[in-house]
Design an enzyme around this catalytic site. Structure first.
Site, PDB file in Angstrom:
ATOM      1  CG  HIS A   1      -3.585  -5.160   2.408  1.00 11.99           C
ATOM      2  ND1 HIS A   1      -2.727  -4.340   1.816  1.00 11.99           N
ATOM      3  CD2 HIS A   1      -3.742  -6.214   1.869  1.00 11.99           C
ATOM      4  CE1 HIS A   1      -2.542  -5.169   0.813  1.00 11.99           C
ATOM      5  NE2 HIS A   1      -2.795  -5.941   0.583  1.00 11.99           N
TER       6      HIS A   1
ATOM      7  CG  ASP B   1      -1.706  -1.445   1.143  1.00 14.89           C
ATOM      8  OD1 ASP B   1      -2.435  -1.589  -0.122  1.00 14.89           O
ATOM      9  OD2 ASP B   1      -2.150  -2.245   1.945  1.00 14.89           O
TER      10      ASP B   1
HETATM   11  P1  NAD Z   1      -0.496 -18.416  -5.606  1.00 11.30           P
HETATM   12  O1  NAD Z   1      -1.260 -18.891  -5.782  1.00 11.30           O
HETATM   13  O2  NAD Z   1       0.757 -17.188  -6.340  1.00 11.30           O
HETATM   14  O3  NAD Z   1       1.199 -19.264  -4.727  1.00 11.30           O
HETATM   15  C1  NAD Z   1       0.153 -19.298  -3.495  1.00 11.30           C
HETATM   16  C2  NAD Z   1       1.386 -20.467  -2.716  1.00 11.30           C
HETATM   17  O4  NAD Z   1       0.951 -21.161  -1.466  1.00 11.30           O
HETATM   18  C3  NAD Z   1       1.467 -21.370  -3.933  1.00 11.30           C
HETATM   19  O5  NAD Z   1       2.462 -21.420  -4.495  1.00 11.30           O
HETATM   20  C4  NAD Z   1       0.826 -22.812  -2.876  1.00 11.30           C
HETATM   21  O6  NAD Z   1       1.105 -24.460  -3.300  1.00 11.30           O
HETATM   22  C5  NAD Z   1       1.490 -22.691  -2.166  1.00 11.30           C
HETATM   23  N1  NAD Z   1       0.828 -23.273  -0.483  1.00 11.30           N
HETATM   24  C6  NAD Z   1      -0.597 -22.909  -0.093  1.00 11.30           C
HETATM   25  N2  NAD Z   1      -0.673 -24.165   0.695  1.00 11.30           N
HETATM   26  C7  NAD Z   1       0.100 -23.787   1.714  1.00 11.30           C
HETATM   27  C8  NAD Z   1       0.444 -24.429   2.358  1.00 11.30           C
HETATM   28  N3  NAD Z   1      -0.495 -24.901   3.063  1.00 11.30           N
HETATM   29  N4  NAD Z   1       1.826 -24.895   3.342  1.00 11.30           N
HETATM   30  C9  NAD Z   1       2.807 -24.153   1.668  1.00 11.30           C
HETATM   31  N5  NAD Z   1       2.665 -23.322   0.701  1.00 11.30           N
HETATM   32  C10 NAD Z   1       1.426 -23.534   0.986  1.00 11.30           C
HETATM   33  O7  NAD Z   1      -0.514 -16.736  -4.738  1.00 11.30           O
HETATM   34  P2  NAD Z   1       0.356 -15.822  -5.154  1.00 11.30           P
HETATM   35  O8  NAD Z   1       0.168 -15.073  -6.252  1.00 11.30           O
HETATM   36  O9  NAD Z   1       1.708 -15.941  -4.544  1.00 11.30           O
HETATM   37  O10 NAD Z   1      -0.852 -15.055  -3.412  1.00 11.30           O
HETATM   38  C11 NAD Z   1      -0.220 -15.163  -2.368  1.00 11.30           C
HETATM   39  C12 NAD Z   1      -1.136 -14.803  -1.525  1.00 11.30           C
HETATM   40  O11 NAD Z   1      -0.218 -13.682  -0.822  1.00 11.30           O
HETATM   41  C13 NAD Z   1      -2.254 -14.515  -1.665  1.00 11.30           C
HETATM   42  O12 NAD Z   1      -3.391 -14.912  -0.592  1.00 11.30           O
HETATM   43  C14 NAD Z   1      -2.479 -12.903  -1.964  1.00 11.30           C
HETATM   44  O13 NAD Z   1      -4.138 -12.589  -1.715  1.00 11.30           O
HETATM   45  C15 NAD Z   1      -1.803 -12.762  -0.566  1.00 11.30           C
HETATM   46  N6  NAD Z   1      -1.391 -11.449  -1.000  1.00 11.30           N
HETATM   47  C16 NAD Z   1      -0.925 -10.817  -0.109  1.00 11.30           C
HETATM   48  C17 NAD Z   1      -0.610  -9.484  -0.765  1.00 11.30           C
HETATM   49  C18 NAD Z   1      -0.431  -8.051   0.471  1.00 11.30           C
HETATM   50  O14 NAD Z   1      -0.130  -6.855   0.355  1.00 11.30           O
HETATM   51  N7  NAD Z   1      -0.466  -8.689   1.318  1.00 11.30           N
HETATM   52  C19 NAD Z   1       0.313  -8.632  -1.948  1.00 11.30           C
HETATM   53  C20 NAD Z   1      -0.508  -9.546  -2.467  1.00 11.30           C
HETATM   54  C21 NAD Z   1      -0.908 -11.178  -2.671  1.00 11.30           C
HETATM   55  C1  LMR Z   2      -3.252  -6.489  -3.582  1.00  9.64           C
HETATM   56  O1  LMR Z   2      -2.827  -5.455  -2.597  1.00  9.64           O
HETATM   57  O2  LMR Z   2      -2.769  -6.162  -4.259  1.00  9.64           O
HETATM   58  C2  LMR Z   2      -2.981  -7.520  -2.257  1.00  9.64           C
HETATM   59  O3  LMR Z   2      -3.859  -7.510  -1.207  1.00  9.64           O
HETATM   60  C3  LMR Z   2      -4.104  -9.164  -3.191  1.00  9.64           C
HETATM   61  C4  LMR Z   2      -5.072  -8.524  -3.582  1.00  9.64           C
HETATM   62  O4  LMR Z   2      -5.780  -9.610  -3.451  1.00  9.64           O
HETATM   63  O5  LMR Z   2      -5.202  -7.468  -3.939  1.00  9.64           O
END
Ligand code: NAD
Ligand code: LMR
Length: 342
Positions: free
Chosen positions: A200, A173
């Protein structure tokens, strides 16, 4: 080819050239995902990291073998779920990043991820509480407003909770606010540091644009430009989800933000004064039932939560945003706590 080689060697030089103590062991849980892979790469390039453990339920060994060939001093090892891989990946971890979990698809809110991700985060937190109870934990998995309280409850149940070691990573953010405001104001992004407080997700994301001169101008002018900027910061995640059209949410900018968050802790542990906005257990609005809140936090020399600073002076339009944030945030926190009571 030549440019790439030159780039590689300068990255390697940067990784070798620090006079700081490069001895911190970092674990990434969910390391083979869209965020996990580039985040692991960026951490491998950080000279303050000595060892990188990558855990995922799939592909972690391959990702680690790949990342480990980068010629920087840290060692990178991958673990899958077989043979106690999760616990092995957490041995001696000092910083743990958790990007494991489902990302959004168009039409979903972050809260729609709760059912899928709450138990993933809970189970990873249980292992961390057992094997690395003193590690600093950065939760990336959504919905962050709720997954961080889940980790807190797991650590409480295990009798090892230290609120100073638990963080929600809200850095994306701040990164977005900096990118979008500097785009309008024509300022250097690196010098355009917008505090973003609250939580967030949508309306819980509260950018405090008035606290820097170029943002103050936009706030005082008000009107459509301000409304559009605030909306873009609050809903920047939706912009990426829509553009990826079903293939997930922000991964590369999140990896950048997550690596920056980790670097803040590492630099503080190496003697730098570091203050960042991050989501922590906070007294600021606890009287309103909001026990977790992101505001400027001084990172201690232990890489833990130091002084939690108040939000500072708000323009009336920002006060409105904050007033709208608190009830939503309260509900999100309660959802996390209640999940652990079931
Ligand atoms: P993705 O699906 O590409 O990757 C997720 C990974 O987690 C996969 O490789 C999967 O195998 C693994 N996984 C699932 N269950 C698991 C477990 N029990 N133990 C270990 N690994 C496990 O998803 P992504 O795009 O990398 O996003 C991941 C998370 O981050 C999502 O929840 C998304 O919403 C979040 N996110 C948060 C922010 C933030 O600002 N905080 C920003 C973007 C995404
Ligand atoms: C973001 O802010 O990009 C992450 O929290 C992923 C989402 O679901 O928007």
């Amino acid at each position: 080819m030549f440019a790439a080689a030159r780039q590689t060697s300068s990255l390697a030089k940067r990784a070798f050239s620090t006079s700081s103590v490069n001895n911190t062991r970092v674990a990434v849980l969910g390391a083979a995902g869209g965020i996990g892979q580039p985040l692991s790469l960026l951490l491998k390039l950080n000279p303050l990291v000595s060892h990188l453990s990558l855990y995922d339920i799939r592909l972690a060994a391959g990702v680690a073998a790949d990342v480990d060939h980068c010629n920087t001093p840290s060692k990178c090892v991958g673990y899958g779920p077989e043979d106690g891989g999760l616990e092995k990946s957490l041995e001696n971890a000092e910083i743990i990043l958790i990007p494991a979990g489902m990302p959004r698809k168009p039409g979903m809110t972050r809260d729609d991820l709760f059912n899928a991700n709450a138990s993933i985060v809970r189970d990873l937190a249980k292992a961390a509480a057992k094997v690395a109870p003193k590690a600093r934990i950065g939760v990336i998995a959504n919905p962050v407003n709720s997954t961080v309280p889940i980790v807190a409850e797991v650590f409480k149940a295990a009798g090892v909770y230290d609120p100073k070691r638990l963080f929600g990573v809200t850095t994306l953010d701040i990164v977005r606010a900096s990118a979008f405001l500097s785009g309008i104001a024509g300022t250097k992004p690196a010098e355009t540091n917008v505090p973003v407080v609250g939580g967030h997700s949508g309306p819980t994301i509260v950018p405090l644009l008035s606290q820097l001169p170029e943002g103050k101008k936009v706030v005082e002018q008000g009107g459509e430009q301000l409304a559009a900027l605030v909306k873009r910061i609050q809903f920047g995640g939706d912009e990426v989800v829509k553009a990826k059209d079903g293939a997930g949410s922000a991964t590369l900018s999140m990896a950048y933000a997550g690596a920056d968050w980790a670097d803040s802790l590492l630099r503080a542990m190496n003697g730098e004064q570091v203050e960042i906005c991050t989501y922590v257990e906070s007294p600021l609005y606890a009287d309103k039932g909001v026990s977790f809140f992101s505001s400027p936090v001084q990172i201690s020399s232990e890489g833990t939560v130091g002084e939690i600073k108040p939000v500072g002076q708000l323009h009336p339009s920002e006060q409105k945003l904050l007033d709208a944030c608190l009830p939503d945030l309260k509900k999100n926190i309660e959802a996390g706590v209640n999940f652990m009571k079931q």
